[in-house]
Design a protein around this motif. Structure first.
Motif, PDB file in Angstrom:
ATOM      1  N   ASP A 344       1.304   7.894 -16.868  1.00 25.72           N
ATOM      2  CA  ASP A 344       0.683   9.125 -17.362  1.00 25.72           C
ATOM      3  C   ASP A 344       1.085   9.447 -18.792  1.00 25.72           C
ATOM      4  O   ASP A 344       0.846  10.549 -19.287  1.00 25.72           O
ATOM      5  CB  ASP A 344       1.029  10.297 -16.457  1.00 25.72           C
ATOM      6  CG  ASP A 344       2.539  10.466 -16.262  1.00 25.72           C
ATOM      7  OD1 ASP A 344       3.304   9.636 -16.816  1.00 25.72           O
ATOM      8  OD2 ASP A 344       2.948  11.398 -15.548  1.00 25.72           O
ATOM      9  N   GLY A 345       1.711   8.468 -19.473  1.00 26.78           N
ATOM     10  CA  GLY A 345       2.128   8.679 -20.852  1.00 26.78           C
ATOM     11  C   GLY A 345       3.481   9.346 -20.988  1.00 26.78           C
ATOM     12  O   GLY A 345       3.902   9.666 -22.112  1.00 26.78           O
ATOM     13  N   GLU A 346       4.201   9.539 -19.882  1.00 27.21           N
ATOM     14  CA  GLU A 346       5.508  10.187 -19.966  1.00 27.21           C
ATOM     15  C   GLU A 346       6.506   9.266 -20.649  1.00 27.21           C
ATOM     16  O   GLU A 346       6.572   8.062 -20.358  1.00 27.21           O
ATOM     17  CB  GLU A 346       6.028  10.552 -18.578  1.00 27.21           C
ATOM     18  CG  GLU A 346       7.380  11.260 -18.622  1.00 27.21           C
ATOM     19  CD  GLU A 346       7.894  11.666 -17.251  1.00 27.21           C
ATOM     20  OE1 GLU A 346       8.870  12.439 -17.197  1.00 27.21           O
ATOM     21  OE2 GLU A 346       7.317  11.203 -16.235  1.00 27.21           O
ATOM     22  N   LEU A 347       7.303   9.833 -21.558  1.00 23.36           N
ATOM     23  CA  LEU A 347       8.330   9.080 -22.259  1.00 23.36           C
ATOM     24  C   LEU A 347       9.527   8.852 -21.342  1.00 23.36           C
ATOM     25  O   LEU A 347      10.078   9.801 -20.773  1.00 23.36           O
ATOM     26  CB  LEU A 347       8.771   9.837 -23.514  1.00 23.36           C
ATOM     27  CG  LEU A 347       9.912   9.210 -24.325  1.00 23.36           C
ATOM     28  CD1 LEU A 347       9.487   7.871 -24.911  1.00 23.36           C
ATOM     29  CD2 LEU A 347      10.371  10.172 -25.423  1.00 23.36           C
ATOM     30  N   LEU A 348       9.929   7.597 -21.216  1.00 24.45           N
ATOM     31  CA  LEU A 348      11.112   7.219 -20.439  1.00 24.45           C
ATOM     32  C   LEU A 348      12.150   6.677 -21.404  1.00 24.45           C
ATOM     33  O   LEU A 348      11.832   5.918 -22.322  1.00 24.45           O
ATOM     34  CB  LEU A 348      10.760   6.157 -19.393  1.00 24.45           C
ATOM     35  CG  LEU A 348       9.576   6.458 -18.477  1.00 24.45           C
ATOM     36  CD1 LEU A 348       9.328   5.286 -17.524  1.00 24.45           C
ATOM     37  CD2 LEU A 348       9.808   7.737 -17.697  1.00 24.45           C
ATOM     38  N   LEU A 349      13.403   7.059 -21.202  1.00 24.03           N
ATOM     39  CA  LEU A 349      14.492   6.642 -22.086  1.00 24.03           C
ATOM     40  C   LEU A 349      15.648   6.077 -21.274  1.00 24.03           C
ATOM     41  O   LEU A 349      15.914   6.519 -20.148  1.00 24.03           O
ATOM     42  CB  LEU A 349      15.009   7.824 -22.912  1.00 24.03           C
ATOM     43  CG  LEU A 349      14.035   8.510 -23.861  1.00 24.03           C
ATOM     44  CD1 LEU A 349      14.670   9.756 -24.444  1.00 24.03           C
ATOM     45  CD2 LEU A 349      13.602   7.561 -24.979  1.00 24.03           C
ATOM     46  N   THR A 350      16.360   5.134 -21.872  1.00 26.07           N
ATOM     47  CA  THR A 350      17.603   4.653 -21.283  1.00 26.07           C
ATOM     48  C   THR A 350      18.516   4.190 -22.408  1.00 26.07           C
ATOM     49  O   THR A 350      18.092   4.042 -23.556  1.00 26.07           O
ATOM     50  CB  THR A 350      17.341   3.510 -20.280  1.00 26.07           C
ATOM     51  OG1 THR A 350      18.539   3.242 -19.547  1.00 26.07           O
ATOM     52  CG2 THR A 350      16.903   2.231 -20.996  1.00 26.07           C
ATOM     53  N   GLY A 351      19.773   3.987 -22.087  1.00 21.39           N
ATOM     54  CA  GLY A 351      20.746   3.564 -23.088  1.00 21.39           C
ATOM     55  C   GLY A 351      22.152   3.824 -22.593  1.00 21.39           C
ATOM     56  O   GLY A 351      22.361   4.448 -21.532  1.00 21.39           O
ATOM     57  N   PRO A 352      23.161   3.389 -23.352  1.00 16.88           N
ATOM     58  CA  PRO A 352      24.552   3.564 -22.919  1.00 16.88           C
ATOM     59  C   PRO A 352      24.945   5.017 -22.711  1.00 16.88           C
ATOM     60  O   PRO A 352      25.815   5.314 -21.882  1.00 16.88           O
ATOM     61  CB  PRO A 352      25.355   2.935 -24.067  1.00 16.88           C
ATOM     62  CG  PRO A 352      24.406   2.029 -24.766  1.00 16.88           C
ATOM     63  CD  PRO A 352      23.060   2.652 -24.616  1.00 16.88           C
ATOM     64  N   GLY A 353      24.318   5.950 -23.461  1.00 22.62           N
ATOM     65  CA  GLY A 353      24.680   7.356 -23.339  1.00 22.62           C
ATOM     66  C   GLY A 353      23.848   8.125 -22.326  1.00 22.62           C
ATOM     67  O   GLY A 353      24.001   9.341 -22.205  1.00 22.62           O
TER      68      GLY A 353
END
Length: 494
Positions: A344-353
């Protein structure tokens, strides 16, 4: 980094100021020195250890930002405790639900936060703080000055505090719980591990690069720790606009961290900025960042951050101003941060923090931001608005975040697009622009200036444009869209 801070406070210029306060007379005084802050953290660690709190235990913290709050966090880190950060402005019912979820063995609260009878009551009401009745909190101890009706003070102890070992102080052990959106019936709590917290602090340090001996203006944990590790002094922001304007003008800090509402208030009071200015926690358009640079700042940065991942991206005013596409450019992902877009265009984020999990839920490496977004060919993030803020007009879905940046003209303080239910048409809404002019702006000239950006919206052009104050809510003072919609409905009916 917290281990480094505990060491450097005592060994690197311990007699220098760590935290500065702005007095009512406009003077600057030292709230605490570096060595004193280290001593205070040791004293809190000994006192908590004497109360039987050890590695893995949960400590509730309802203390306003400042030296005591930082010393408590350092003490909790040293003992391997999990600190549950309790916002005293959330209201008694919400706080009671959050406490039930976190189940802390002890709650530390300053006198103002407790909002009990006697002398603390008027103080708390002036500070707009409130906790549930003490009897519902479980064990409570007062941190700092105790006023009548408050819980007993946390008793100092000079006993040595052993550094704990074992699983609870591993890098992937829980470090902090921070509450985010959620109902009273189902509060939501973000859990960061020790390693994740350290990664976020490293990212801030690499982004900002505070200089030894400089002054940094700001009051949050992610401001205090990197600055103090680098050997800078931190000035806590004054509370009133005119005092804040005097403070940033006289102190000329090397780095300044303020929320967009604080920046607008300081600019309105005639503040002159210096060095680099950072803002986040609420939308900051290119016009606001440009005003900050016009008021003397060398650079003005907008930081995109979430409770679940701080910080995620950053953009300087020049790059933001140069972006001409639809939506709100928030910059390139910071080192280690990875992006993806949902169906649906939702921004997904990941990372060490990134947060480890939500309390009571299974771990998930990807953070669902709730923001609809697009990615430029070079990977920069462009927000198109909150998914839940979508306005349904007729058969079209309109995302306000795509169009609101175009409304932020030089004479506009703040502007939002909201949906107002259409009478007699369930599920259908009118799209209304609520525009807050800058003080002194000519309404006729502003209305004429708005014609061009409104025309460029095409099919998303608002049904009505209203001038008025945009309601704000929460500690970060973000636009309150529900209140704005209700206000627009009343105005249109009138």
């Amino acid at each position: 980094m917290l281990d480094r801070l505990a060491h450097t406070l005592r060994t690197v210029h311990p007699d220098r100021p760590a935290v500065l306060r702005h007095t009512r007379t406009g003077a600057t005084r030292t709230a605490i020195r570096r060595g004193e802050l280290a001593d205070l953290a040791d004293a809190y660690a000994a006192a908590l250890h004497a109360r039987g709190l050890g590695a893995g235990a949960t400590l509730g913290v309802a203390v306003r930002p400042g030296p005591r709050a930082l010393a408590v966090m350092l003490a909790a880190h040293r003992l391997g405790l999990r600190a549950a950060v309790l916002d005293p402005t959330a209201g008694p019912d919400v706080l009671a639900a959050r406490l039930a979820l976190a189940a802390p063995e002890l709650v530390l609260a300053d006198a103002a936060a407790q909002a009990v009878a006697g002398w603390a009551g008027p103080l708390a009401r002036r500070a707009e703080l409130a906790l549930p009745p003490l009897a519902t909190l479980g064990p409570v101890a007062t941190l700092g000055r105790r006023l009548p009706g408050c819980a007993p003070r946390l008793q100092a102890s000079s006993a040595p505090v052993p550094r704990p070992g074992g699983r609870s102080t591993d890098a992937d052990a829980d470090a902090v719980i921070v509450f985010t959106s959620g109902t009273t019936a189902r509060p939501r709590a973000v859990v960061h591990t020790r390693d994740g917290l350290a990664a976020g602090l490293r990212t801030v340090t690499e982004l900002v690069d505070p200089r030894p001996g400089s002054t940094v203006l700001g009051g949050t944990f992610f401001v205090l720790v990197p600055a103090l590790v680098a050997g800078a002094a931190v000035a806590l922001p004054a509370r009133t606009p005119h005092a804040l304007a005097r403070q940033v003008t006289r102190q000329a800090p090397d780095q300044t961290y303020l929320t967009p509402p604080q920046l607008r208030a300081a600019l309105g009071a005639g503040a002159r900025f210096s060095g680099r200015v950072w803002t986040g926690s609420a939308p900051a358009d290119a016009t606001l960042l440009g005003r900050v640079k016009q008021a003397g700042a060398d650079q003005a940065w907008g930081v995109y951050a979430l409770t679940e991942l701080f910080p995620a991206a950053a953009v300087e005013e020049a790059a933001k101003r140069a972006f001409t596409g639809p939506g709100d450019l928030v910059g390139a992902p910071l080192p280690g941060v990875r992006t993806a877009l949902g169906p649906d265009g939702e921004l997904l984020l990941t990372g060490p923090g990134a947060r480890h999990r939500y309390l009571g839920e299974e771990p998930d490496p990807w953070v669902r931001t709730g923001d609809r977004a697009a990615l430029t060919p070079d990977g920069r993030i462009v927000l198109a608005g909150r998914l839940k803020d979508m306005v349904l007009r007729g058969a079209e879905n309109i995302y306000p975040g795509l169009y609101e940046p175009a409304l932020h003209l030089p004479d506009v303080e703040l502007a939002v697009l909201v949906g107002v239910p259409r009478a007699g048409a369930p599920g259908d809404e009118r799209l209304v622009a609520l525009v807050q002019p800058r003080p002194g702006a000519d309404p006729h000239r502003l209305r004429a200036a708005l014609r061009e950006p409104l025309d460029r919206m095409g099919a998303a052009r608002p049904d009505a444009v209203l001038f008025g104050e945009v309601p704000l809510a929460g500690r970060s003072r973000k636009p309150d869209r529900a209140a704005a919609s209700a206000h627009c409905a009343r105005e249109l009916t009138a």
